[in-house]
Design a protein around this motif. Structure first.
Motif, PDB file in Angstrom:
ATOM      1  N   TYR A 155      76.660 108.453  41.068  1.00 15.35           N
ATOM      2  CA  TYR A 155      76.806 108.565  39.612  1.00 15.35           C
ATOM      3  C   TYR A 155      75.663 107.854  38.904  1.00 15.35           C
ATOM      4  N   ASP A 156      74.840 108.613  38.230  1.00 15.47           N
ATOM      5  CA  ASP A 156      73.629 108.111  37.572  1.00 15.47           C
ATOM      6  C   ASP A 156      73.905 107.798  36.106  1.00 15.47           C
ATOM      7  N   ALA A 157      74.633 106.720  35.845  1.00 14.13           N
ATOM      8  CA  ALA A 157      75.041 106.395  34.475  1.00 14.13           C
ATOM      9  C   ALA A 157      73.854 106.229  33.535  1.00 14.13           C
ATOM     10  N   GLN A 158      72.745 105.719  34.043  1.00 14.60           N
ATOM     11  CA  GLN A 158      71.583 105.486  33.190  1.00 14.60           C
ATOM     12  C   GLN A 158      70.901 106.792  32.785  1.00 14.60           C
ATOM     13  N   PHE A 213      61.788 107.739  29.202  1.00 17.99           N
ATOM     14  CA  PHE A 213      60.988 107.319  30.351  1.00 17.99           C
ATOM     15  C   PHE A 213      61.888 106.824  31.476  1.00 17.99           C
ATOM     16  N   VAL A 214      62.869 105.985  31.130  1.00 19.55           N
ATOM     17  CA  VAL A 214      63.795 105.470  32.145  1.00 19.55           C
ATOM     18  C   VAL A 214      64.528 106.623  32.829  1.00 19.55           C
ATOM     19  N   LYS A 215      64.956 107.604  32.060  1.00 20.42           N
ATOM     20  CA  LYS A 215      65.667 108.734  32.639  1.00 20.42           C
ATOM     21  C   LYS A 215      64.778 109.512  33.602  1.00 20.42           C
ATOM     22  N   ALA A 216      63.550 109.776  33.198  1.00 18.66           N
ATOM     23  CA  ALA A 216      62.641 110.534  34.058  1.00 18.66           C
ATOM     24  C   ALA A 216      62.316 109.764  35.327  1.00 18.66           C
ATOM     25  N   ARG A 217      62.047 108.474  35.173  1.00 21.40           N
ATOM     26  CA  ARG A 217      61.735 107.629  36.344  1.00 21.40           C
ATOM     27  C   ARG A 217      62.951 107.546  37.272  1.00 21.40           C
ATOM     28  N   SER A 218      64.126 107.385  36.697  1.00 18.21           N
ATOM     29  CA  SER A 218      65.333 107.265  37.489  1.00 18.21           C
ATOM     30  C   SER A 218      65.639 108.555  38.238  1.00 18.21           C
ATOM     31  N   SER A 219      65.479 109.683  37.560  1.00 15.92           N
ATOM     32  CA  SER A 219      65.750 110.963  38.196  1.00 15.92           C
ATOM     33  C   SER A 219      64.831 111.201  39.384  1.00 15.92           C
TER      34      SER A 219
END
Length: 396
Positions: A196-199, A212-218
């Motif tokens: 589960y990727d809450a961020q 940016f955080v979403k793209a890096r996290s994905s």
């Protein structure tokens, strides 16, 4: 990222609330509605964004059996993601199948009851993320086998910085294999993995930094998830790899390692999803409160209203006025337990007994405040159905 299609386009809140008001005329407020046309449109959009990957419905975001069944009857949806073992057993007992309890449980009595029921045990999958969980389940008397899935931490880490929720201690392929082997050795059937990727799923696209955080996290999760899945498949024949949430369906579905995505909140379209770039669900769930006072020029007071959403405290967790452009909450009071004051030019047109409409910040939590949901289509009241609460069920 999928191209944006704004499901909420051409939505006029005043027209919508007028239709809801006509459909529920004569019913006492407070009351809650679900707009079936919007619910179905949101379901269709989730299926579009899932790109053929089955969607497991998150029951905590719906908390109403008839609406769970409505979603599951649509092509593209399969299985339930529950939040309680007792809830899962109740759902299976009422005819639903393939229920995944996506949170570890230490309710030993409920777990023992599950293990004694052969049909329920075959339809319910439990979550583990540590050897402690494995040992607890192994200590139960188990006339029937128990199915488990391993919850894997899907947060982003940049050096010592942790971005995401604090859930599972399992992060690496090696961590997951240790738990999987221990579970298999204890006689548990390891059938799934969860990420589960809450961020990604739970954060509106409110700034370039968030994007940016979403793209890096994905990108990071794509690589790590594939490695974990490959490693655990060497230990156990997995039936499912679950990932994502309403806010990340379109990204998670792109990963071939994922066999299903999770979503539920997107069916109701609460206010926390108003700020996403990739999609805009239609407002499907709302509640109406009655004006009970006119305490002064430019003010009215409505009954109830203190339906605060869980999560980090802030104004975005309060219910939002809907269809009343010239009204706002009073900052010094907010939304109250038994009454909520409102102010603005719109107060002049409101009389005692009139309704004011709100949307909740989150989805299924609204059902903890109401015994029933009035299902509407246009200006028609289609049906009134019970929530979990209305059926006398409280799963925490």
């Amino acid at each position: 990222m999928s191209s944006r299609r704004d499901v909420q386009q051409d939505v006029d809140p005043a027209e919508i609330t007028a239709a809801w008001g006509a459909a529920t005329a004569g019913l006492p407020a407070p009351l809650a509605v679900v707009d079936l046309d919007a619910f179905d449109a949101n379901a269709d959009d989730l299926v579009r964004r899932a790109r053929g990957v089955p969607i497991r419905v998150a029951s905590k975001s719906v908390r109403c059996r008839p609406l769970l069944q409505r979603a599951l009857a649509r092509p593209g949806f399969a299985g339930v993601m529950a939040y309680s073992v007792r809830e899962a057993c109740w759902l299976v007992g009422s005819g639903l199948e393939d229920v995944f309890v996506a949170y570890p449980s230490v309710d030993v009595l409920a777990l023992a009851e599950l293990a004694r029921d052969g049909w329920a045990a075959s339809q319910v999958t439990l979550t583990v993320d540590s050897l402690d969980h494995v040992r607890m389940l192994a200590a139960l008397e188990r006339p029937h086998g128990l199915r488990v899935a391993i919850d894997v931490d899907a947060s982003l880490r940049v050096g010592p910085v942790h971005i995401g929720v604090r859930r599972s201690p399992v992060r690496s392929p090696e961590d997951a294999v240790v738990v999987a082997r221990a579970a298999a050795a204890a006689g548990l059937s390891v059938v799934g993995l969860m990420f589960y990727d809450a961020q990604i799923a739970g954060l509106p696209d409110s700034s370039p930094a968030v994007r940016f955080v979403k793209a890096r996290s994905s990108e990071s999760l794509l690589t790590r998830r594939r490695a974990v899945v490959a490693a655990v498949r060497e230990v156990a024949p997995l039936e499912f790899v679950n990932g994502g949430g309403t806010g990340s369906v379109h990204l998670t579905a792109l990963d071939p390692a994922v066999t299903e995505v999770a979503a539920g909140s997107g069916l109701y379209g609460p206010t926390l999803f108003d700020g996403y770039d990739a999609f805009s669900p239609r407002p499907a769930a709302a509640f109406a409160l009655a004006v009970t006072r006119r305490p002064g020029p430019g003010f009215v007071t409505v009954s109830g209203g203190g339906f605060i959403a869980s999560g980090p405290p802030g104004w975005e967790r309060l219910p939002a006025l809907f269809g009343h452009r010239d009204l706002r909450l009073v900052k010094r009071e907010g939304a109250g337990e038994v009454q909520t004051p409102l102010r603005g030019r719109g107060a002049r047109a409101l009389q005692v007994g009139d309704r004011v409409w709100f949307r909740h910040a989150k989805a299924g939590e609204l059902c903890e405040r109401f015994n029933a949901l009035h299902l509407v289509s246009g200006t028609d009241l289609v049906e009134t159905v019970p929530t979990y609460r209305g059926e006398g069920r409280n799963f925490g």
